[in-house]
Design a protein around this motif. Sequence first.
Motif, short mmCIF file in Angstrom:
data_model
loop_
_atom_site.label_atom_id
_atom_site.label_comp_id
_atom_site.label_asym_id
_atom_site.label_seq_id
_atom_site.Cartn_x
_atom_site.Cartn_y
_atom_site.Cartn_z
N GLN A 99 -4.78 9.34 -27.66
CA GLN A 99 -5.87 9.30 -26.76
C GLN A 99 -5.26 8.13 -25.60
OE1 GLN A 99 -9.42 6.91 -27.69
NE2 GLN A 99 -10.49 7.88 -26.24
N ARG A 100 -4.57 7.33 -25.96
CA ARG A 100 -3.84 6.48 -25.04
C ARG A 100 -2.86 7.02 -23.91
NH1 ARG A 100 -3.92 2.91 -29.73
NH2 ARG A 100 -1.77 3.12 -30.14
N SER A 102 -3.86 9.25 -22.22
CA SER A 102 -4.33 9.75 -20.82
C SER A 102 -5.83 9.13 -20.99
CB SER A 102 -4.61 11.06 -20.42
OG SER A 102 -5.23 11.93 -21.70
N HIS A 103 -6.57 9.26 -19.87
CA HIS A 103 -7.88 8.72 -19.99
C HIS A 103 -8.81 9.87 -20.43
CE1 HIS A 103 -6.64 4.98 -18.14
NE2 HIS A 103 -6.05 5.72 -17.10
N VAL A 104 -9.00 10.14 -21.71
CA VAL A 104 -9.93 11.12 -22.17
C VAL A 104 -10.88 10.47 -23.38
CG1 VAL A 104 -8.42 12.93 -21.66
CG2 VAL A 104 -8.29 11.79 -23.86
N ASN A 105 -11.88 11.19 -23.51
CA ASN A 105 -13.00 10.85 -24.61
C ASN A 105 -12.27 11.41 -25.68
OD1 ASN A 105 -16.03 10.79 -22.91
ND2 ASN A 105 -14.85 9.27 -23.46
N ASP A 118 -15.87 5.64 -28.19
CA ASP A 118 -15.80 5.38 -26.71
C ASP A 118 -17.50 5.19 -26.29
OD1 ASP A 118 -13.37 6.33 -26.52
OD2 ASP A 118 -13.86 8.41 -26.44
N ASP A 120 -18.22 5.16 -22.90
CA ASP A 120 -18.64 5.85 -21.78
C ASP A 120 -18.20 7.17 -22.15
OD1 ASP A 120 -19.36 3.46 -20.05
OD2 ASP A 120 -17.16 3.03 -19.76
N SER A 122 -17.92 11.32 -21.71
CA SER A 122 -17.74 12.65 -20.75
C SER A 122 -18.83 13.35 -20.77
CB SER A 122 -16.56 13.38 -21.08
OG SER A 122 -16.50 13.83 -22.20
N CYS A 157 -12.83 15.73 -21.31
CA CYS A 157 -12.80 15.12 -20.09
C CYS A 157 -13.96 15.82 -19.20
CB CYS A 157 -11.66 14.72 -19.23
SG CYS A 157 -10.96 16.27 -18.56
N SER A 161 -12.07 16.45 -13.84
CA SER A 161 -10.72 15.31 -14.05
C SER A 161 -9.51 16.35 -14.36
CB SER A 161 -11.34 14.56 -15.40
OG SER A 161 -9.83 13.79 -15.52
N GLN A 163 -7.37 14.93 -16.57
CA GLN A 163 -6.70 14.17 -17.69
C GLN A 163 -6.43 14.90 -18.96
OE1 GLN A 163 -5.86 10.89 -17.48
NE2 GLN A 163 -6.05 11.64 -15.39
#
Length: 271
Positions: A99-100, A102-105, A118, A120, A122, A157, A161, A163
């Motif tokens: 996960q680190r 990219s910026h994804v759930n 998470d 926040d 998506s 995401c 996006s 990501q």
Amino acid sequence: MAIKMVAVDLDGTLLTSGNYISSETQKTLQEASNKGIKIVLASGRPLSGVVDYAKQLGLDGADQYAVVFNGAVIQAINGDVLMSQEMDYRDFNLMLRLQRLSHVNLHFETTECFWTLDRDLSVQMQINAALTNNELRVRDRKEIPQDFTFNKVGFTCDRSSDQIEKLWQTIPDWAFQSYDIVRSLDNCIELNAIGASKGNALMNLASRLNLRANEVMIFGDQGNDLSMFENPGFYKVAMGNAIEDIKDRADYVTDDNDHNGIAKALKKLVL
């Protein structure tokens, strides 16, 4: 053609773009079932997101089956588990490493609910939970026990996006060697234990039912259906809206999911 089992993907295949089964497709699948052909729903969803559609087709009880979580689990429509492939706490930590990139759930799917760390979320993750009638549990990492197990992982995401594309391009080789990873949508990557796939699960189920591979017909449209289309024994039908990798492997390409593609193929090839 001596087809005895028909396996049908849900999203983009059985379901129209409005997320319902057309009356013509329902009627045709019920006709096939009444003639003794086993109808199996094969989905990336958990059973909770499959069971209502199965019952709409008249499929219920301990002798009707679904392949769920992209093949990690085979269940009877009444909930009985015939086969389950799970990942554990070590895999949980490795998913957090991925996960680190990219910026994804990231969420973890079990037969009971979805879990995520998470806060926040998506829109896609929320849609996935809603469409499958699933509780989505948001927890802190310290609340996840070390005996935690799960059947499938989803990275998502929002559609605007880039990501997921970034993650797809940066997933390391060790991950592809250790897990079954598919790009099921432009904004969704799904991951299972190695060997857990729709294709393998259907072979497992066919064996349990004393069926040969050439007695199985499959329908699909997306990347998480590729394992079914890579089986040389299955008769493979691609939807008209399928990705090119699916169409290239198909024995037959039918109409799309909004124009009764399943019904048209069954009438032409089986009924």
